[in-house]
Design a protein around this motif. Structure first.
Motif, PDB file in Angstrom:
ATOM      1  N   UNK A 163       0.836  -1.203   0.000  1.00 55.88           N
ATOM      2  CA  UNK A 163       0.000   0.000   0.000  1.00 55.88           C
ATOM      3  C   UNK A 163       0.874   1.258   0.000  1.00 55.88           C
ATOM      4  N   UNK A 164       1.967   1.213   0.769  1.00 56.46           N
ATOM      5  CA  UNK A 164       2.882   2.364   0.779  1.00 56.46           C
ATOM      6  C   UNK A 164       3.535   2.551  -0.590  1.00 56.46           C
ATOM      7  N   UNK A 170       5.092   3.713  -6.882  1.00 59.76           N
ATOM      8  CA  UNK A 170       5.922   2.585  -7.332  1.00 59.76           C
ATOM      9  C   UNK A 170       4.996   1.425  -7.682  1.00 59.76           C
ATOM     10  N   UNK A 171       4.312   1.586  -8.809  1.00 57.04           N
ATOM     11  CA  UNK A 171       3.219   0.682  -9.144  1.00 57.04           C
ATOM     12  C   UNK A 171       3.701  -0.731  -9.482  1.00 57.04           C
ATOM     13  N   UNK A 172       4.785  -0.848 -10.223  1.00 57.47           N
ATOM     14  CA  UNK A 172       5.267  -2.180 -10.593  1.00 57.47           C
ATOM     15  C   UNK A 172       5.654  -2.986  -9.352  1.00 57.47           C
ATOM     16  N   UNK A 173       6.364  -2.350  -8.433  1.00 56.37           N
ATOM     17  CA  UNK A 173       6.762  -3.057  -7.212  1.00 56.37           C
ATOM     18  C   UNK A 173       5.533  -3.453  -6.402  1.00 56.37           C
ATOM     19  N   UNK A 174       4.551  -2.557  -6.352  1.00 54.00           N
ATOM     20  CA  UNK A 174       3.325  -2.858  -5.616  1.00 54.00           C
ATOM     21  C   UNK A 174       2.601  -4.034  -6.243  1.00 54.00           C
ATOM     22  N   UNK A 175       2.513  -4.060  -7.570  1.00 50.16           N
ATOM     23  CA  UNK A 175       1.837  -5.162  -8.264  1.00 50.16           C
ATOM     24  C   UNK A 175       2.516  -6.490  -7.950  1.00 50.16           C
ATOM     25  N   UNK A 197      -6.264  -1.154  -8.214  1.00 47.08           N
ATOM     26  CA  UNK A 197      -5.816   0.234  -8.309  1.00 47.08           C
ATOM     27  C   UNK A 197      -4.459   0.333  -9.007  1.00 47.08           C
ATOM     28  N   UNK A 198      -3.554  -0.557  -8.648  1.00 48.96           N
ATOM     29  CA  UNK A 198      -2.222  -0.533  -9.258  1.00 48.96           C
ATOM     30  C   UNK A 198      -2.316  -0.767 -10.762  1.00 48.96           C
ATOM     31  N   UNK A 199      -3.121  -1.749 -11.156  1.00 50.94           N
ATOM     32  CA  UNK A 199      -3.315  -1.991 -12.590  1.00 50.94           C
ATOM     33  C   UNK A 199      -3.896  -0.758 -13.276  1.00 50.94           C
ATOM     34  N   UNK A 200      -4.830  -0.115 -12.594  1.00 54.71           N
ATOM     35  CA  UNK A 200      -5.470   1.076 -13.171  1.00 54.71           C
ATOM     36  C   UNK A 200      -4.445   2.180 -13.397  1.00 54.71           C
ATOM     37  N   UNK A 577      -6.421   6.760  -1.942  1.00 51.98           N
ATOM     38  CA  UNK A 577      -7.656   5.980  -1.927  1.00 51.98           C
ATOM     39  C   UNK A 577      -7.353   4.496  -1.873  1.00 51.98           C
ATOM     40  N   UNK A 578      -6.162   4.140  -1.374  1.00 54.29           N
ATOM     41  CA  UNK A 578      -5.848   2.735  -1.189  1.00 54.29           C
ATOM     42  C   UNK A 578      -6.607   2.206   0.006  1.00 54.29           C
ATOM     43  N   UNK A 579      -6.760   0.885   0.037  1.00 54.34           N
ATOM     44  CA  UNK A 579      -7.521   0.281   1.125  1.00 54.34           C
ATOM     45  C   UNK A 579      -6.581  -0.208   2.209  1.00 54.34           C
ATOM     46  N   UNK A 580      -6.862   0.183   3.443  1.00 46.35           N
ATOM     47  CA  UNK A 580      -6.091  -0.274   4.588  1.00 46.35           C
ATOM     48  C   UNK A 580      -6.752  -1.508   5.181  1.00 46.35           C
TER      49      UNK A 580
END
Length: 581
Positions: A163-164, A170-175, A197-200, A577-580
């Motif tokens: 989420x951070x 850092x979308x690729x790392x998050x994915x 969200x990351x894909x979006x 708007x990420x989900x915790x």
């Protein structure tokens, strides 16, 4: 097992048998504990162990009474025996040992045992107590514990890290991390929502929609998925499905604060500012949230965008009271009062808790000393100044050059010299007042004449504007459309200006651009790199349905022509708007 016979029962003539087993001594030990007779309890727990030496519970009970009596080392010896010889899977022993070590002020060993417990225990029976002990150990050791995971909350630590990464762009790392979490925990809906969200953000809209659909299949009322789906539908232009979903969301009243914030921000993105305002108002009724200046700004922006200027005035005043050091509330208060005096509506207000870029320049220009320190220490600020020099309107360019001249700093002057050497056409679009400031800054301290060499570098009169063709504009339009919702307005503007710069430098021999999708892909890739976004040729090629080699070839061509197009600065994003969890 031993059975003893009691005296004859005189009333009934019966003999009452007494069974001496582990349970018998356990019960006696418990009665002794109730009477605070620890010595008797200890003897009875020892007898229980003698009768059932292979029962780990008996050993743990014995360790527990030893701990109560302050014999922590003996208690830990028994717990180690349980783990080594009797039941290695009895992970709660690590928690008991951690408490013993803490009582002995051996905080390093306590931390090691506690981390082992959290990483190995699947049930989480002592999770709350562990969090309290962890807090104590962090205080005593003055550092966070080296905790990799909490097994009873499988994926939660990793999810927080993902989420951070998302919030840092850092979308690729998050994915990658979110996909790993879902491989082991496919029902982890919060992780699946954030993967969507990351894909979006990366432009993989089909994958994003697929993720959200999977969440809603398992949990049709999942608010995060519904809100994210609404934003995706708006981007896709699916007005019919969007209308149905928004109609449902508008009548939804979330209970949890996180859900209320999600709904408020979503309604703001969708342009339902009045509904966003009502949700932000609900959040402000909570004591803790009421002390958040940025939340008051969000509420004020929603109110202003809804025409509720009295409410906006109240919220910005509260923000100013809570955050007196910030110029943001006072700026918008001034704007609101000016609009009221002129009898005009307020322009659309961004929900970002920051000043518009031009207003930031004015604030810095009023405090040259502060600006000088920030320019030297903040490379992002320098990049934003250079961005404004290249692409800002004439008023912005004048303000930037004037502010830089006030700094009177040789380091800044040297940076501008290099910039002008690398970008000989930079000055062509600058207004006369901006050019004067640049000349003075580059020429040295105020009052010195500009050298002949510097004068030679000053701009010639601009050439006639090149007639702009429809095919060139089509590339810009399709690029910014594809970038929508994943890039902010400044980044999309940068793509437009980069393309204009590229075409301008090709004149008078501008070739026909047959593969418009390939040029758009190359343009987005270059801007993504300029802003430090993680992106690959393959991802861009898939998004635009072109080949990797085409994207790579066109990117190289843009870089050849605009070889010094430096890093640009972003100017803020909408609240997370990420989900915790």
């Amino acid at each position: 097992m031993t059975e003893l016979t009691s005296e004859k029962d005189t009333d009934h003539g019966n003999v009452v048998p007494i069974t001496l087993d582990a349970n018998f001594f356990f019960e006696r030990a418990v009665r002794s504990l109730d009477r605070f007779q620890y010595d008797k309890a200890l003897r009875n727990f020892r007898k229980a162990v003698e009768y059932e030496p292979e029962n780990p519970v008996n050993h743990c009970n014995l360790a527990g009474i030893l701990s109560e009596m302050g014999d922590y080392e003996a208690s830990n010896d028994i717990l180690r025996h349980v783990l080594d010889k009797i039941e290695p899977g009895m992970t709660e022993c690590h928690f008991y040992m951690a408490n013993n070590f803490a009582n002995m002020d051996n905080f390093e060993a306590a931390e090691q045992s506690l981390v082992t417990y959290l990483e190995e225990d699947a049930n989480g029976e002592y999770l709350v107590e562990s969090e309290e002990l962890m807090e104590l150990l962090q205080y005593e050791l003055d550092r966070p514990a080296p905790l990799v995971r909490i097994r009873s909350r499988e994926g939660v630590v990793e999810h927080e890290r993902a989420r951070r990464l998302l919030e840092e762009g850092k979308f690729q790392q998050a994915v990658k991390l979110l996909e790993e979490i879902l491989d082991t925990s496919p029902d982890f809906l919060a992780a699946r929502n954030n993967l969507a969200l990351a894909y979006f953000y990366m432009g993989h809209f089909a994958k994003s929609r697929e993720c959200l659909s999977e969440v809603l299949e398992q949990d049709p009322g999942n608010l995060h998925a519904l809100c994210n789906m609404a934003i995706l539908l708006q981007y896709a232009g699916d007005k019919e499905q969007l209308a149905v979903l928004v109609s449902m969301l508008e009548t939804t009243v979330p209970f949890h604060q996180e859900h209320v914030f999600k709904m408020a921000t979503t309604m703001g993105i969708l342009g339902r500012h009045r509904i966003a305002y009502s949700h932000f108002r609900r959040l402000l009724k909570e004591a803790e949230a009421a002390g958040d200046a940025s939340l008051h700004h969000y509420c004020a922006a929603a109110a202003s965008n809804s025409g509720l200027y009295d409410e906006a005035l109240h919220c910005w005043r509260q923000a100013a009271r809570l955050d007196p050091a910030s110029p943001v509330p006072s700026f918008f208060l001034t704007q609101l009062q000016a609009a009221g005096k002129a009898g005009q509506p307020m322009p659309a207000i961004s929900y970002n808790y920051q000043l518009p870029f031009q207003e930031q320049l004015k604030q810095w220009a009023e405090s040259p000393d502060t600006l000088a320190r920030e320019v030297q220490s903040n490379p992002l600020l320098r990049a934003s100044f250079f961005w404004a020099l290249r692409y800002g309107d004439s008023d912005t360019q004048r303000q930037v050059t004037e502010a830089l001249r006030w700094i009177g700093n040789s380091g800044t002057a040297e940076m501008l010299r290099k910039l002008m050497e690398q970008e000989p056409s930079l000055e062509e679009g600058l207004p006369e007042t901006a050019l004067l400031s640049l000349q003075r800054l580059i020429g040295g301290p105020e009052g010195e004449d500009v050298s002949a060499a510097e004068q030679e570098r000053l701009p010639l009169p601009p050439k006639g504007a090149l007639e702009w063709k429809e095919e060139w504009q089509r590339i810009i339009d399709q690029t910014t459309t594809m970038m929508d919702r994943r890039f902010d307005a400044h980044q999309k503007k940068a793509a437009e200006l980069l393309w204009q710069r590229f075409v301008d430098r090709l004149q008078p021999d501008v070739p026909p651009f047959r593969h418009t999708q390939g040029w758009s892909a190359a343009l987005e890739y270059r801007v993504a790199k300029l802003y430090g976004r993680p992106v690959t040729y393959r991802e861009i090629a898939q998004r635009y349905s072109v080949t990797v080699s085409m994207v790579s070839r066109y990117v190289r061509r843009i870089e050849e022509i605009c070889e010094t197009f430096d890093d640009l600065s972003g100017l803020g994003i909408f609240p997370s708007s990420t989900e915790k969890i």
